[in-house]
Design a protein around this motif. Sequence first.
Motif, PDB file in Angstrom:
ATOM      1  N   GLN A 224       0.830  -1.202   0.000  1.00 35.44           N
ATOM      2  CA  GLN A 224       0.000   0.000   0.000  1.00 35.44           C
ATOM      3  C   GLN A 224       0.865   1.253   0.000  1.00 35.44           C
ATOM      4  O   GLN A 224       0.587   2.221  -0.718  1.00 35.44           O
ATOM      5  N   LYS A 227       2.097   2.196  -3.227  1.00 34.27           N
ATOM      6  CA  LYS A 227       0.998   2.539  -4.132  1.00 34.27           C
ATOM      7  C   LYS A 227       0.732   1.428  -5.147  1.00 34.27           C
ATOM      8  O   LYS A 227       0.271   1.676  -6.262  1.00 34.27           O
ATOM      9  N   TYR A 229      -1.690  -0.980  -5.146  1.00 41.83           N
ATOM     10  CA  TYR A 229      -2.905  -1.320  -4.413  1.00 41.83           C
ATOM     11  C   TYR A 229      -3.484  -2.660  -4.821  1.00 41.83           C
ATOM     12  O   TYR A 229      -4.074  -3.375  -4.001  1.00 41.83           O
ATOM     13  N   GLN A 256     -11.269  -0.458   1.008  1.00 38.58           N
ATOM     14  CA  GLN A 256     -10.395   0.722   0.965  1.00 38.58           C
ATOM     15  C   GLN A 256      -9.346   0.586  -0.136  1.00 38.58           C
ATOM     16  O   GLN A 256      -9.075   1.552  -0.868  1.00 38.58           O
ATOM     17  N   GLN A 259     -10.870   1.115  -3.493  1.00 36.62           N
ATOM     18  CA  GLN A 259     -11.080   2.540  -3.744  1.00 36.62           C
ATOM     19  C   GLN A 259      -9.784   3.229  -4.123  1.00 36.62           C
ATOM     20  O   GLN A 259      -9.740   4.046  -5.060  1.00 36.62           O
ATOM     21  N   LEU A 260      -8.695   2.899  -3.424  1.00 36.28           N
ATOM     22  CA  LEU A 260      -7.402   3.510  -3.744  1.00 36.28           C
ATOM     23  C   LEU A 260      -6.955   3.133  -5.160  1.00 36.28           C
ATOM     24  O   LEU A 260      -6.435   3.966  -5.908  1.00 36.28           O
ATOM     25  N   ASN A 263      -9.129   4.984  -7.655  1.00 31.96           N
ATOM     26  CA  ASN A 263      -8.713   6.391  -7.737  1.00 31.96           C
ATOM     27  C   ASN A 263      -7.444   6.524  -8.575  1.00 31.96           C
ATOM     28  O   ASN A 263      -7.294   7.466  -9.361  1.00 31.96           O
ATOM     29  N   GLN A 264      -6.536   5.576  -8.415  1.00 30.63           N
ATOM     30  CA  GLN A 264      -5.292   5.579  -9.181  1.00 30.63           C
ATOM     31  C   GLN A 264      -5.585   5.398 -10.672  1.00 30.63           C
ATOM     32  O   GLN A 264      -5.005   6.082 -11.529  1.00 30.63           O
TER      33      GLN A 264
END
Length: 821
Positions: A224, A227, A229, A256, A259-260, A263-264
């Motif tokens: 995490q 990055k 994910y 979570q 979602q990360l 978003n990426q």
Amino acid sequence: MRVQPLCRRNQLSRFPDIRRLFCLLFALCGVSIARPAVAQQEFIVELRNGMQLGPGTVSDTDSISSKSNERVNTGNAVSRSILILDDGLRNTYVNRSIRNVIANRLSTMPAFEHIELPSAGEAARSGNAPSIVGQLGISSFNKYGRRTYSLMTTRGRVDVLQGITVLTPLFAKVEVLRTGHDDFAWDQRIATTSIPAQELRDILYQAVDLDKSSDWLRLVSFYQQAKRYAEAHAVMSEALVKFPVELGDRAPVLTQLNQLFANQQFEEIKLRKKAGQYQLVGDLLGQFPLDALSGENQLKLDAEIKMVQQQVLLITDIVASLKEHVAKLPEPEQQAVLPLVQEMSDEINFDSAARLDDFQRLRRDPTIDSESLVAYALGGWLLGSGAGLDNLAVAKSVLRVRTLTQRYLTVGTQAERQQILEELRGEEGARPELLAKVIQSMQPPLPPPQPSPDDPPGLLRLKIEGSDGSLLDYVVQLPPEYDPNRRYPCVLALTGKGFSPELEVDWWCGLNLELPVGEYRFGQATRYGYIVVSPNWMTAEQGDYEYTEGEHARILACLRDAYRHFSIETDRVFVTGHFAGATAAWDLAVAHPDLWAGAILISPGADKYIFHYLENISASARNPDQIPLGTYLVYGELDGTRSVSMMGSVATRQLNPNSTILYDALVVEYHGEGRVRFSSELPRIIEWMELSSHRRIRAKQNIEVRSMRQGDRFFYWLEAPSISADLVGNPYQFDPKRFAQFDARILDSTANGVSVNKIPSPDNKAIVWLTPEMVDFSRPMTFISSGRKSVQTLEPSIEVMLEDVRQRGDRQLFFWQRVIL
């Protein structure tokens, strides 16, 4: 029209598994991540040019040269005025003055996972690491984090056993393990992103205790923080299966992480849209997992999808409306404009639609007739957005001017060009202010070559004849969905001896991968939409860069030919290279600073002209806010060529100037590395290139430069017909005492002109090239040269404009007139 409607979410896309696509993308290209504190206080450093560095520990020094004599005498250095930011992987050096560092604040980020491997107990702790000249071979890491490394050093060939002793989301600490043979202490740092995903997973799984749920959570945290994910999600899912009771309350972590990751992906889509890759954006948006986003980003994504769909519908509507108005024109007028209308219909997309803003804004106004509306549309397409052309006769003349201009730029004889000039002088659309817009808005005058079926998509090969009659070849990699109506930033990538131009393309654009849905590259230049040009610039007999005008001529001939074939944003051309190519790039940057937005130098050498021309790329005392170009230098701490190069001394001068000189310079030194290619630095390099401050300066207010070669006599808008022979030498008998100086400035708007204070030509003659950014052509101009003042009235010349574009290939910055003083 090139834009296709977006797929609906339940339709089959070219990318049926978007998650796998993005996992591949982020694993291959790496992500620029920061390293939070593990022991010492760490800082974020913000620079004047907009770059943000860190977090990392901060210290200072007076020099980065590896030569002891240069560390004692660093010229204009002020004691310990170079700031060092160490993020564990590398040292980043910057000039610490308040003119360069605008903020230096404590980092508040939490600590990274810091995993120590058993190899730490076997690391050699004595013996000095040799200087490294090059790599001979590296094996893959096994699951214990060990590999063999064969390298060429100043002591000769050395083969060592290495092991990862510490692993963090940013870097791996790799050390020589004791074997009883050729052991020495060597603390090498490599980016974690450089370790293949499966190898990294195997190493991590071996390094932790998989029977402890807490160690599984450490692995999730590791991924995490990096990055990564999707990989974090996979590890968390596996942990929940293995420890359903102990980790049962951690199940929301999966949401979570989803979602990360979403978003990426969303940020990647926005990046590709900015790069003009609209078909890819449509495919990805059509298959995007909307429910995985946070509530706020769901709204943003939904708005993005609707906006793109509305743009598609609007473009379709604009084209249909234009055709309706054309149909209302008299038959002869229709026939005259139909080819251009068909061109517009075929080529319009999200970028070029902006050219029709006038037509779109006015097309429903009942007081404007069809003839004027068609003129608005044609004028916008030919001249650019906001042209405001409402006269159809002039619009048709501008169309003829574009055709004649394309012919002028491609025909071979002076007689043919003169005939075209005569035709242009009879066209109302050839007024200089209109001709300039035509040139800036037109497609490249020469078409791209046909691709070879054996080459990856977008890779093209070209050949041209050099000024000496020799045949030069170069390769070009176009970004996905290349559109000649859009301008693209460019990388001029110079390879080193023994390496091919294709290798430079791979470094910048990523390896070409054959996937079930097609062939793709995922490198940084591909993602950001850069054109990469890489010439085969070295001769077969050449062993290193030789600092000659012939080398400059070969490289620049290829670049200018690329300008004629491809739609390059010439204000954003970066010169770069590896090894000898980096040395050549550095020399080109300081010798021709008016051509570049910046220079990226990977493991270069530095000698001769690079040292003596350095102030050519500094801000002048008279205009301290105009820094000609930035430099980004990367090298290894153990690079064996540093001891025979002036690289450290030159970089120190850039970082350690006196109070009247400022450079835009970033210097990066990788811990324990030798002379390598440093692909792990590329995400941060592209971030630096994207800064708004890294654009070519068009009309430099003050020119204060030095020249030591006959060919280096054109700077910005000032040219010497020749340089006095006693002021220049040759690179094979280099004499640092022989140099020529250029000194000139643009006068204020009241004086409206130019002053030339120093020009090194034998008869003090200077050629001044003029643009509307420099002078007002509607008023008398003042020229001062060698103390002599004259007032002249000059009109723009379409011949000067066209000849400049023909010879230099630059369709963004070209001169409107010239005067000899």
